[in-house]
Write a protein that holds these residues in place. Structure first.
Motif, PDB file in Angstrom:
ATOM      1  N   GLN A 136       0.818  -1.217   0.000  1.00 28.46           N
ATOM      2  CA  GLN A 136       0.000   0.000   0.000  1.00 28.46           C
ATOM      3  C   GLN A 136       0.855   1.272   0.000  1.00 28.46           C
ATOM      4  N   MET A 137       2.102   1.140   0.373  1.00 30.07           N
ATOM      5  CA  MET A 137       2.989   2.289   0.521  1.00 30.07           C
ATOM      6  C   MET A 137       3.340   2.873  -0.854  1.00 30.07           C
ATOM      7  N   PRO A 138       3.183   4.192  -1.007  1.00 30.82           N
ATOM      8  CA  PRO A 138       3.539   4.806  -2.293  1.00 30.82           C
ATOM      9  C   PRO A 138       5.049   4.947  -2.453  1.00 30.82           C
ATOM     10  N   ALA A 139       5.488   5.113  -3.690  1.00 32.11           N
ATOM     11  CA  ALA A 139       6.905   5.375  -3.953  1.00 32.11           C
ATOM     12  C   ALA A 139       7.203   6.865  -3.844  1.00 32.11           C
ATOM     13  N   GLN A 140       6.177   7.677  -4.063  1.00 28.76           N
ATOM     14  CA  GLN A 140       6.307   9.128  -3.959  1.00 28.76           C
ATOM     15  C   GLN A 140       4.923   9.698  -3.698  1.00 28.76           C
ATOM     16  N   THR A 141       4.907  10.934  -3.218  1.00 25.87           N
ATOM     17  CA  THR A 141       3.653  11.614  -2.928  1.00 25.87           C
ATOM     18  C   THR A 141       3.747  13.062  -3.389  1.00 25.87           C
ATOM     19  N   ALA A 142       2.649  13.777  -3.296  1.00 25.27           N
ATOM     20  CA  ALA A 142       2.669  15.201  -3.632  1.00 25.27           C
ATOM     21  C   ALA A 142       3.671  15.936  -2.740  1.00 25.27           C
ATOM     22  N   LEU A 143       3.775  15.533  -1.469  1.00 23.01           N
ATOM     23  CA  LEU A 143       4.735  16.148  -0.552  1.00 23.01           C
ATOM     24  C   LEU A 143       6.170  15.920  -1.019  1.00 23.01           C
TER      25      LEU A 143
END
Length: 189
Positions: A136-143
């Motif tokens: 579920q963990m993203p590789a990147q985010t908007a932050l």
């Protein structure tokens, strides 16, 4: 419910120690913030296990990641490090430590500390996620994209949004331990 550490840290003692003691633990220590920024950049395209196993050599080569000393490294010293140190011998990544040190010192001068700058992106608060599975963990985010863009503008290199997401986990701005992990913020005693 049985608690088990995150899956990525189950097979290697170096990864386990890092996972249990550092990953997701908030840090404001300037030297550590600089170290992790450069180690995450060194990891680009490689495994984190490889970098962790070379961490002592990186510390020895780069004056324990003292940004003042790293900013003063000469081309000759950087080439000597590339030729002799037991680190990833990528010339751009090695020279990037000096470039990042110079940018780091400028950020310290502007904000009072690098910690004040980087933690300012979350108003000093840790982001605690509640994943039930590592997938579920993203590789990147908007932050991480926003921070990456700002760091690049300030002269840092090897700071793409995926690297920066890993960096935010490393310095504890983001806690991505799965909720069943005993090292998740809400499970630590």
């Amino acid at each position: 419910m049985q608690q088990e550490r995150c899956g990525w840290a189950m097979n290697d003692s170096v990864e386990q120690v890092y996972h249990d003691n550092e990953w997701g633990v908030p840090s404001h220590d300037e030297r550590y913030l600089f170290e992790m920024l450069n180690l995450e950049g060194a990891q680009a395209g490689l495994s984190w296990r490889l970098i962790l196993n070379k961490r002592a050599a990186y510390k020895a080569a780069f004056h324990d990641f003292d940004p003042d000393k790293c900013a003063m490294l000469t081309d000759e010293e950087l080439e000597h490090i590339r030729e002799t140190a037991e680190i990833v011998r990528n010339k751009l990544k090695i020279r990037g430590v000096r470039k990042n040190a110079i940018a780091f010192l400028k950020v310290q001068a502007e904000f009072g500390s690098f910690g004040a700058y980087i933690w300012g992106f979350t108003d000093g608060k840790q982001i605690v996620n509640h994943w039930t599975d590592m997938s579920q963990m993203p590789a990147q985010t908007a932050l991480s994209e926003r921070i990456s863009k700002d760091l690049k503008k300030r002269g840092f290199i090897f700071v793409g949004p995926v690297i920066i997401y890993s960096y935010l986990q490393a310095i504890g701005m983001i806690d991505d331990h799965v909720i069943t992990c005993p090292y998740h913020t809400e499970n630590r005693s």
